[in-house]
Structure formats: structure tokens, C-alpha cells
Design an enzyme around this catalytic site. Sequence first.
Site, mmCIF file in Angstrom:
data_model
loop_
_atom_site.group_PDB
_atom_site.id
_atom_site.type_symbol
_atom_site.label_atom_id
_atom_site.label_comp_id
_atom_site.label_asym_id
_atom_site.label_seq_id
_atom_site.Cartn_x
_atom_site.Cartn_y
_atom_site.Cartn_z
ATOM 1 N N SER A 64 3.600 -2.082 3.895
ATOM 2 C CA SER A 64 2.165 -2.043 3.140
ATOM 3 C C SER A 64 2.377 -3.152 1.751
ATOM 4 O O SER A 64 1.561 -3.666 1.525
ATOM 5 C CB SER A 64 2.150 -0.584 2.349
ATOM 6 O OG SER A 64 2.000 0.437 3.619
ATOM 7 N N SER A 159 -2.382 -0.629 5.084
ATOM 8 C CA SER A 159 -1.342 -0.288 4.198
ATOM 9 C C SER A 159 -1.797 1.017 3.736
ATOM 10 O O SER A 159 -2.922 1.480 3.667
ATOM 11 C CB SER A 159 -1.140 -1.427 3.081
ATOM 12 O OG SER A 159 -2.526 -1.399 2.578
ATOM 13 N N LYS A 160 -0.816 1.608 3.183
ATOM 14 C CA LYS A 160 -0.751 2.884 2.241
ATOM 15 C C LYS A 160 -1.017 2.478 0.656
ATOM 16 O O LYS A 160 -0.113 2.623 -0.035
ATOM 17 C CB LYS A 160 0.413 3.900 2.426
ATOM 18 C CG LYS A 160 0.115 5.229 2.047
ATOM 19 C CD LYS A 160 1.082 6.412 2.439
ATOM 20 C CE LYS A 160 0.900 7.484 1.891
ATOM 21 N NZ LYS A 160 -0.473 8.243 2.589
ATOM 22 N N ALA A 161 -2.078 2.000 0.548
ATOM 23 C CA ALA A 161 -2.111 1.042 -0.848
ATOM 24 C C ALA A 161 -2.830 2.136 -1.805
ATOM 25 O O ALA A 161 -4.014 2.867 -1.278
ATOM 26 C CB ALA A 161 -3.135 0.017 -0.705
ATOM 27 N N TYR A 165 -7.397 4.912 -2.028
ATOM 28 C CA TYR A 165 -7.300 6.303 -2.217
ATOM 29 C C TYR A 165 -8.624 6.780 -3.419
ATOM 30 O O TYR A 165 -8.862 7.830 -3.685
ATOM 31 C CB TYR A 165 -6.038 7.026 -2.653
ATOM 32 C CG TYR A 165 -5.275 7.100 -1.297
ATOM 33 C CD1 TYR A 165 -5.164 8.076 -0.484
ATOM 34 C CD2 TYR A 165 -4.545 5.990 -0.660
ATOM 35 C CE1 TYR A 165 -4.374 8.266 0.500
ATOM 36 C CE2 TYR A 165 -3.781 6.083 0.215
ATOM 37 C CZ TYR A 165 -3.748 7.165 0.795
ATOM 38 O OH TYR A 165 -3.028 7.310 2.258
#
Length: 292
Positions: A64, A159-161, A165
Site C-alpha cells: 500500500s 491500497s489500504k490508504a 476512508y
Amino acid sequence: MTLIPFDDRDGTIWFNGKLVPWREAKIHTISHGLHYASCVFEGERAYNGKIFKSREHSERLIRSANILDMEIPYSVDELEKAKAQILKENNLQDAYVRVAAFRGSEQMGVSAANTKTNVVAACWGDWASYFDPHKRDNGIVLKTSKWRKPAPDTAPTESKASALYAVGTIVKHSMEREGADDALMLDYRGQVAEATGANFFMVRNGVLKTPIADCFLNGITRQTVIQLAKDLSIPVEETVIMPEEIKNADEVFLTGTAAEITAVGKIDDMTFTVGPITKKIREAYAAMVRGE
């Protein structure tokens, strides 16, 4: 309910290679990660002292960061050691683990190639359930949101950006005000995507179906559930799901590290039972994460 602020707790946090007292793990207010969302993170769970799929989470964190043009100054093995340290230091067996990497305060502006990448790992043991545990037998309530998941050429969707969120927070707040637990989110094409922070599954005529993860995060729990279903001889399809198809579903559930396997009882005016496949997968998942 009395909230315990996360900046005022007892314990130890791993911060840039060192164990520091919880209340001393701080960053400056003028940090790139805060102002420009140059941050990636992982949410993980430890069961009986062991973090489930820990290495996969560490590998995804680095991947990520690379997508966001950030270089994490620690290897997967070093991240694994850090997470083991904080569990031990905080004397926790069952815990939620949060690891994050973010740009520091060396530069302020869109361009930040010379900023330091900070890495932090923390854990706590008082987050037993992401959703109301009393709804386990009847399922949570979702409402369809007007907000949509972005196209993969407009945002770093693989990606877990943290930036991704922001919309989830807006949506979840609006759903909670309307009496729902979470939202069903469509993608930029109008296809079913996921909830605000969990992947979507539905059962129709004994077949488990889930949207193709081409514009949202292919969750580690999602991947685990797909493999679990195959092991249980439950047919699985990763396919396009249009919102009008949901009315024909027999069961619906969400998956995620925090959500685990959470049944859905209602979406808008459609209702569902917590059926046998949901229960079977939920039981198999619970046994797997605890090594049973």
C-alpha cells in the site's frame, strides 16, 4: 457510553523502532500525513496471542505504501517482530492491532518526496465487536448510500490508504443518523461494491457470490472466506452484482478483520435471514482464527 480517548491510555506503543509509553507516542500538528492523508494502515486481530494472517497484513502495508510512493523503512520481518513486541508488552492475548505508516513534518505541500515515513504499531483489547453483538442472530441493517466507490484510475483503490476512508466516515455517520448500522455502497458503474469498511457477500440458491474486487480493497478476510467456502464445498462466484439482484438473495453478510463475519438482516426495504451458509462460514472462520 463513556468514551476513552485513544491519546490517554495506559500501555506501550511501537513507534519508529522503539517502544514508548502510550501517551508519549505523538506527532506534530504540521505533519504531511495529517494534512494530505499520506498514510496507509492495517487493522489486525490477535486471537490467543497470535495475530491472524499477520504476515499478509505486513506485506499489504508495504505494498500500500509503495502505491502511495512511500517507502517503509522496515522489512516484513521487522514489522512482524514489532507487532509481537507490543502484544507482549501490553500483556494481551485477544487484541485489535493497528499498524500505520505516514509521512512526517519535514515538508508541507503536495510534493513531499523528502519527508520521513513514520511507522507505528499499537494494540488494545477492548474492541470485541465492530458491530452491535446483540444483532448477531438477526443481522445488521444497511441502507444504500448515494456516495460511490471511485474508479481505479481516479484513486489508489488497491491500497489500504487513509484517504479512501474519508467517504466511508461521511457515509457511516449519515447511515447511523438514519438508524442503520452501515451502508451498502455501489461503485462508479452502479454495481454493488462493499460496505464502508467491509466486503460484501450474498447467497443465492446455495451459491456464495461476491463482487469482483477491481475498485475496492480485496480484503484479507474476504480472501479467507472465499477459500473457506471452497474447502466447505460451497460454490463461490466472484462476479458482477447489480443492486436489483440483492432482492433475490437468501442470505447476506459482510467480512473484515474488525467485522469478522457479520450477518445482514436488512438492506433498505429488503429483509434476509441469518441462514445456514452464513452460520457455517462464521463457525468455520471462528475456529480457524483461534487455531481450532
